[in-house]
Design a protein around this motif. Structure first.
Motif, PDB file in Angstrom:
ATOM      1  N   ARG A  63       0.804  -1.222   0.000  1.00  0.00           N
ATOM      2  CA  ARG A  63       0.000   0.000   0.000  1.00  0.00           C
ATOM      3  C   ARG A  63       0.839   1.275   0.000  1.00  0.00           C
ATOM      4  N   GLN A  64       2.148   1.154  -0.148  1.00  0.00           N
ATOM      5  CA  GLN A  64       2.997   2.330  -0.255  1.00  0.00           C
ATOM      6  C   GLN A  64       3.349   2.587  -1.714  1.00  0.00           C
ATOM      7  N   GLY A  65       3.684   3.839  -2.032  1.00  0.00           N
ATOM      8  CA  GLY A  65       4.047   4.187  -3.396  1.00  0.00           C
ATOM      9  C   GLY A  65       5.186   5.187  -3.424  1.00  0.00           C
ATOM     10  N   ILE A  66       5.769   5.372  -4.618  1.00  0.00           N
ATOM     11  CA  ILE A  66       6.912   6.261  -4.749  1.00  0.00           C
ATOM     12  C   ILE A  66       6.969   6.841  -6.163  1.00  0.00           C
ATOM     13  N   HIS A  67       7.315   8.117  -6.260  1.00  0.00           N
ATOM     14  CA  HIS A  67       7.595   8.772  -7.545  1.00  0.00           C
ATOM     15  C   HIS A  67       9.098   8.842  -7.749  1.00  0.00           C
ATOM     16  N   ARG A  68       9.568   8.329  -8.875  1.00  0.00           N
ATOM     17  CA  ARG A  68      10.974   8.446  -9.234  1.00  0.00           C
ATOM     18  C   ARG A  68      11.094   8.511 -10.758  1.00  0.00           C
ATOM     19  N   ASN A  69      11.983   9.360 -11.242  1.00  0.00           N
ATOM     20  CA  ASN A  69      12.274   9.451 -12.679  1.00  0.00           C
ATOM     21  C   ASN A  69      11.010   9.628 -13.530  1.00  0.00           C
ATOM     22  N   GLY A  70      10.038  10.345 -12.985  1.00  0.00           N
ATOM     23  CA  GLY A  70       8.841  10.659 -13.744  1.00  0.00           C
ATOM     24  C   GLY A  70       7.780   9.580 -13.777  1.00  0.00           C
ATOM     25  N   ILE A  71       7.975   8.496 -13.017  1.00  0.00           N
ATOM     26  CA  ILE A  71       6.939   7.458 -12.977  1.00  0.00           C
ATOM     27  C   ILE A  71       6.549   7.189 -11.531  1.00  0.00           C
ATOM     28  N   PHE A  72       5.372   6.609 -11.368  1.00  0.00           N
ATOM     29  CA  PHE A  72       4.866   6.269 -10.041  1.00  0.00           C
ATOM     30  C   PHE A  72       4.729   4.753  -9.943  1.00  0.00           C
ATOM     31  N   ILE A  73       5.257   4.205  -8.854  1.00  0.00           N
ATOM     32  CA  ILE A  73       5.186   2.767  -8.602  1.00  0.00           C
ATOM     33  C   ILE A  73       4.604   2.563  -7.209  1.00  0.00           C
TER      34      ILE A  73
END
Length: 250
Positions: free
Chosen positions: A122-132
């Motif tokens: 249930r956690q997420g992260i934005h990196r290098n212009g994408i969201f995972i």
């Protein structure tokens, strides 16, 4: 001499065959084409706009040499067909971001520690212009001796090229899977006794209704799951879902 030459030729031929890649798919999006490259079992690569993601890199390193270096490596679980140190050690990961659950991060060698971003369910992260983001993956109903207890591993949602991509990892058709929505592309496992059988995978897919679904990770202790049966049953239940059958075991 002739015998030696024959053995060498056969060895080279064998290496070439085992390093073959299944045909890649290209999916158009408003933000650039997405290249989907099956590799083996639960392993795949996604490329869009010069950004490449490996999921659970495992297997013949010669296959990876044909791909761009990974910007991201997503690892779903601690088992060797997902977190494979031998394969990782042969990849160029100096500038790679690893996305892993805590259980995987704890087991990765020290040299990778500075590259790891830990995501738990249930956690997420934005990196290098994408969201995972991380989706729970586990055997359901939950049991003390489950191969995959809840909270240890991750499935992943990847927002790439304006498409929403779901990678199941090793899981049952959990409530979390069934509750997914607006999935453009899904990779769904089915291999007994570790994850789902074909019918359970069908049931889960018919609930969350991805636009495109790939059966993957379908080798179990009794051989390969019947992915043609999976396709037929999904399309009987919902003819709008595109089921793409690819050979993950070249």
């Amino acid at each position: 001499m002739k015998s030696t030459f024959t053995i060498l030729l056969f060895s080279l031929f064998t290496i070439t065959i085992t390093a073959q890649l299944p045909k890649a798919d290209i999916i158009k999006s408003d933000e650039g084409n997405i290249k989907i490259q099956p590799l083996t079992h639960g392993t795949l690569a996604l490329t869009c706009n010069n950004l490449t993601i490996y999921v659970d890199p495992y297997g013949n390193i010669e296959k990876f040499k044909k791909l761009p270096k990974p910007d991201f490596i997503l690892i779903t679980d601690i088992h060797k067909d997902h977190m494979n140190i031998e394969t990782l050690d042969k990849l160029d990961t100096e500038n790679t971001i690893f996305i892993t659950p805590q259980a995987v991060a704890d087991k990765l060698p020290e040299k990778y520690k500075n590259n790891i971003e830990i995501l738990n369910n249930r956690q997420g992260i934005h990196r290098n212009g994408i969201f995972i983001s991380a989706v729970a993956m586990y055997n359901y109903p939950e049991k003390e001796d489950s191969f995959h207890p809840k909270g240890r591993g991750n499935g992943y949602l990847i927002h790439l090229g304006n498409k929403k991509i779901y990678v199941s990892g090793d899981t049952s058709a959990t409530p979390e899977m069934r509750a997914l929505y607006d999935i453009d592309i899904a990779f769904v496992c089915m291999n007994l006794p570790y994850t789902m059988n074909v019918d359970e995978a069908v049931s889960g897919v018919l609930d969350f209704e991805p636009s495109i679904v790939y059966p993957y990770h379908y080798r179990g202790t009794d051989g390969l799951s019947d992915i043609k049966k999976f396709k037929d049953k999904v399309n009987f239940g919902n003819s709008k879902i595109e089921v793409r059958l690819r050979n993950w075991y070249l």
